[in-house]
Design a protein around this motif. Structure first.
Motif, short mmCIF file in Angstrom:
data_model
loop_
_atom_site.label_atom_id
_atom_site.label_comp_id
_atom_site.label_asym_id
_atom_site.label_seq_id
_atom_site.Cartn_x
_atom_site.Cartn_y
_atom_site.Cartn_z
N SER A 102 30.91 91.40 -6.44
CA SER A 102 31.79 92.35 -6.95
C SER A 102 31.97 93.32 -6.05
O SER A 102 31.64 94.07 -5.47
CB SER A 102 30.82 92.64 -7.99
OG SER A 102 30.24 93.86 -8.06
N GLY A 103 33.11 94.72 -6.62
CA GLY A 103 33.26 96.01 -6.15
C GLY A 103 32.24 96.67 -6.19
O GLY A 103 31.86 97.21 -5.19
N THR A 104 31.13 97.18 -7.50
CA THR A 104 30.44 98.14 -7.58
C THR A 104 29.30 97.23 -6.89
O THR A 104 29.03 98.49 -5.97
CB THR A 104 29.79 97.96 -8.98
OG1 THR A 104 31.20 97.79 -10.28
CG2 THR A 104 28.53 98.07 -9.69
N GLU A 105 29.18 96.56 -6.41
CA GLU A 105 28.14 96.02 -4.98
C GLU A 105 28.04 96.68 -3.93
O GLU A 105 27.15 96.76 -3.42
CB GLU A 105 27.44 94.24 -5.81
CG GLU A 105 27.07 93.52 -6.84
CD GLU A 105 26.81 91.97 -6.59
OE1 GLU A 105 26.79 91.64 -6.18
OE2 GLU A 105 27.18 91.76 -7.69
N MET A 244 35.53 104.79 2.47
CA MET A 244 36.65 104.66 1.61
C MET A 244 36.69 104.20 0.58
O MET A 244 36.54 102.65 1.09
CB MET A 244 38.37 104.77 2.98
CG MET A 244 38.83 105.56 3.78
SD MET A 244 39.72 105.82 4.47
CE MET A 244 41.19 106.25 3.77
N ASP A 245 36.82 103.77 -0.56
CA ASP A 245 36.94 102.87 -1.64
C ASP A 245 38.51 101.86 -1.73
O ASP A 245 39.15 102.40 -2.34
CB ASP A 245 36.13 103.21 -2.86
CG ASP A 245 35.61 102.38 -3.95
OD1 ASP A 245 36.45 100.56 -3.77
OD2 ASP A 245 35.80 102.57 -5.38
N GLU A 246 37.92 100.91 -1.43
CA GLU A 246 39.56 100.08 -1.58
C GLU A 246 40.06 98.74 -2.42
O GLU A 246 39.84 98.05 -2.19
CB GLU A 246 40.00 99.85 -0.69
CG GLU A 246 40.52 101.37 0.85
CD GLU A 246 41.18 100.67 1.66
OE1 GLU A 246 41.71 99.52 2.02
OE2 GLU A 246 42.31 101.96 2.58
N ALA A 273 37.20 94.73 -2.69
CA ALA A 273 36.50 93.48 -3.49
C ALA A 273 37.57 92.19 -4.20
O ALA A 273 38.10 91.69 -3.78
CB ALA A 273 36.21 93.63 -5.06
N LYS A 274 38.88 93.09 -5.21
CA LYS A 274 39.28 92.12 -6.84
C LYS A 274 40.50 91.75 -5.21
O LYS A 274 40.46 90.39 -5.62
CB LYS A 274 40.66 94.01 -6.95
CG LYS A 274 39.23 94.84 -7.95
CD LYS A 274 40.15 95.42 -8.67
CE LYS A 274 39.35 96.44 -9.50
NZ LYS A 274 39.25 95.92 -10.62
N GLY A 275 41.15 92.25 -5.12
CA GLY A 275 42.66 91.19 -4.36
C GLY A 275 41.28 90.27 -2.98
O GLY A 275 42.50 89.12 -2.42
C1 LIG Z 1 38.29 102.15 -6.67
C2 LIG Z 1 37.40 101.36 -7.42
N1 LIG Z 1 35.35 100.95 -6.97
C3 LIG Z 1 35.40 100.31 -7.52
C4 LIG Z 1 35.25 98.61 -8.52
C5 LIG Z 1 34.07 98.50 -9.03
O1 LIG Z 1 34.59 97.17 -9.20
P1 LIG Z 1 33.87 96.15 -10.28
O2 LIG Z 1 34.43 96.08 -11.28
O3 LIG Z 1 34.05 94.64 -9.32
O4 LIG Z 1 31.82 95.88 -10.14
C6 LIG Z 1 36.49 99.44 -9.16
C7 LIG Z 1 36.69 98.54 -10.47
O5 LIG Z 1 38.08 98.57 -10.93
C8 LIG Z 1 37.03 99.91 -8.88
O6 LIG Z 1 38.65 99.86 -8.66
#
Ligand SMILES: Cc1ncc(COP(=O)(O)O)c(C=O)c1O
Length: 448
Positions: A102-105, A244-246, A273-275
């Protein structure tokens, strides 16, 4: 039929959301018969739309070879292939890749690696991070402490780590003074970051953390020209890393595979993450720049962090298949072309509405900010729940559109936006449908 007695802990416990029974292309079909256009690809995730045949095939193929193995003991072709693809996609700037779910991880791993980097370098006094207000970096305690959205943090504040401070985001619509040039605005933000380094002690900072193009908590705001170069110069002056958080803006969403490729800087650490998996598999990644890679390789030679599902073979194979479709169907070009059309159409059809203060975005990531008064930019009070009403109204059968609502963009509490982030393969007709439906929804909620 979902009921209040369901075992699922819904976002609103006694209010089950609509039940989706089929997802196909851009449409979500609900159990009560609605056909909803998914104008946000879920949470800016499903970048190929739903039920893409090549992705299903790739997932099945991977399940037939290796479904799962434990990454500290074994590697797989799936993990090798997506990782080298990501490295190559950065022109070799990010030599190592750490795949999570995930993005958080990915953000957590990034924060930890930033810390380890300085321990490896013999600077163990570096324990702090500087991030930005109205930012979002995830929901675990570490990532939540890094981001700053009042509502999402409020009750956890007493248990969040105290080693993060927050400077202003780059938010020209509200914060650039009238008559102030872009250069002067950027300089002001660089001065603010410099002052924060000085306030906390420049040699105590591990990294400055920012979303390249902000997501839901500020509402799709691209940086003004020169912003990231100026921020990086401040980091360089003090030996700190640029993270940089993408997670939302990367992997093609803003028109280039990596959003930083439009900013003239290369991050030291990058999260995506997402894409990456487009929703077909839960996957995120930390991309690691040369400086950090070298320190680790020349130092202890191992990252003190791991997770059970790290480098999951099915997730990795899925992500690579997604990237192949992106290439074969020339979707980055489509993101740029349809993104420009979407932005133009949103501005043309909504820009003059009495309550639309700003329409901004890049690629296929657009935000519409609502205000009570266009002159003063006064936001609606949070209690009016404007963005939530727009979202709820959109889901009604007569509108049939899913939009992401956001709040607190103006000052952390007030300020409503909706986010539009459709699949990368939308057509011109889809874009016209999206804007037409949004216009009707806004008229239904706020009047014409
Ligand atoms: C910029 C950004 N960082 C981190 C996250 C967290 O990602 P996840 O919800 O996949 O854990 C998000 C989620 O929307 C995000 O937009």
């Amino acid at each position: 039929m979902a009921t209040a007695a369901s075992s699922v802990l819904y976002t609103k416990i006694d209010n089950p959301p609509l039940k989706v029974v089929k997802a196909q292309g851009n449409y979500l079909q609900t159990q009560d018969g609605r056909q909803i256009f998914d104008a946000t690809a879920g949470a800016a995730v499903a970048s190929l739309g739903h039920n893409h045949p090549s992705i299903k095939q790739a997932m099945l193929k991977q399940l037939e070879s290796v479904d799962y193995c434990y990454s500290p003991f074994f590697t797989t072709s799936a993990a090798e292939t997506i990782s080298s693809y990501l490295t190559e996609s950065t022109g070799g700037e990010m030599p190592k890749v750490f795949i999570v779910s995930s993005g958080t991880e990915a953000v957590e791993a990034s924060l930890k690696l930033a810390r380890q980097y300085f321990v490896e370098k013999g600077e163990p006094q570096r324990t702090r991070f500087i991030a930005r207000k109205q930012s979002y970096h995830g929901n675990t305690l570490g990532s939540l402490a890094t981001g700053y959205h009042k509502g999402r943090r409020a009750i956890y504040e007493p248990i969040l780590r105290q080693n993060v401070s927050h400077v202003s985001p780059c938010y020209a619509y509200r914060d650039q003074d009238s008559g102030e040039s872009t250069e002067a605005y950027v300089q002001r933000l660089a001065d603010e970051l410099e002052a924060e380094f000085q306030a906390v002690g420049p040699d105590t900072v591990c990294a400055f953390v920012a979303e390249t193009v902000s997501g839901t908590t500020l509402g799709c705001v691209p940086p003004v020209p020169g912003y990231f170069k100026a921020m990086k110069a401040v980091c360089d002056r003090h030996g700190a890393l640029l993270m940089m958080d993408e997670v939302m803006s990367g992997m093609g969403r803003t028109g280039t595979l990596h959003a930083w490729q439009q900013e003239g800087v290369v991050p030291d650490l990058q999260t995506v993450a997402k894409g990456l998996g487009a929703g077909y598999a839960p996957i995120g990644a930390l991309l690691i720049g040369k400086r950090v890679t070298n320190a680790l390789t020349d130092g202890t030679g191992s990252f003190v962090h791991s997770q059970t599902y790290q480098g999951h073979p099915v997730a990795c194979a899925t992500a690579y298949a997604v990237q192949e479709v992106l290439r074969d169907e020339r979707l980055l070009e489509n993101v740029r072309e349809q993104g420009e059309y979407l932005g133009d159409l949103l501005k043309a059809r909504l820009g003059s509405h009495k309550n639309v203060g700003d329409v901004r975005g890049r690629g296929l990531l657009w935000g519409v900010e609502f205000v009570m008064d266009k002159e003063t930019k006064r936001p609606f009070p949070a209690s009016k729940k404007i963005a939530a009403k727009v979202h709820d109204t959109g889901l009604q059968p007569e509108h049939g559109i899913s939009l992401i609502p956001g709040n607190g963009v103006a000052d952390g509490t007030d300020g409503d936006i909706i986010l539009i982030a459709p699949a990368f393969n939308v057509s011109k007709t889809d874009v016209e449908l999206i804007v037409g439906r949004i216009e009707k929804v806004i008229h239904a909620v706020l009047g014409a």
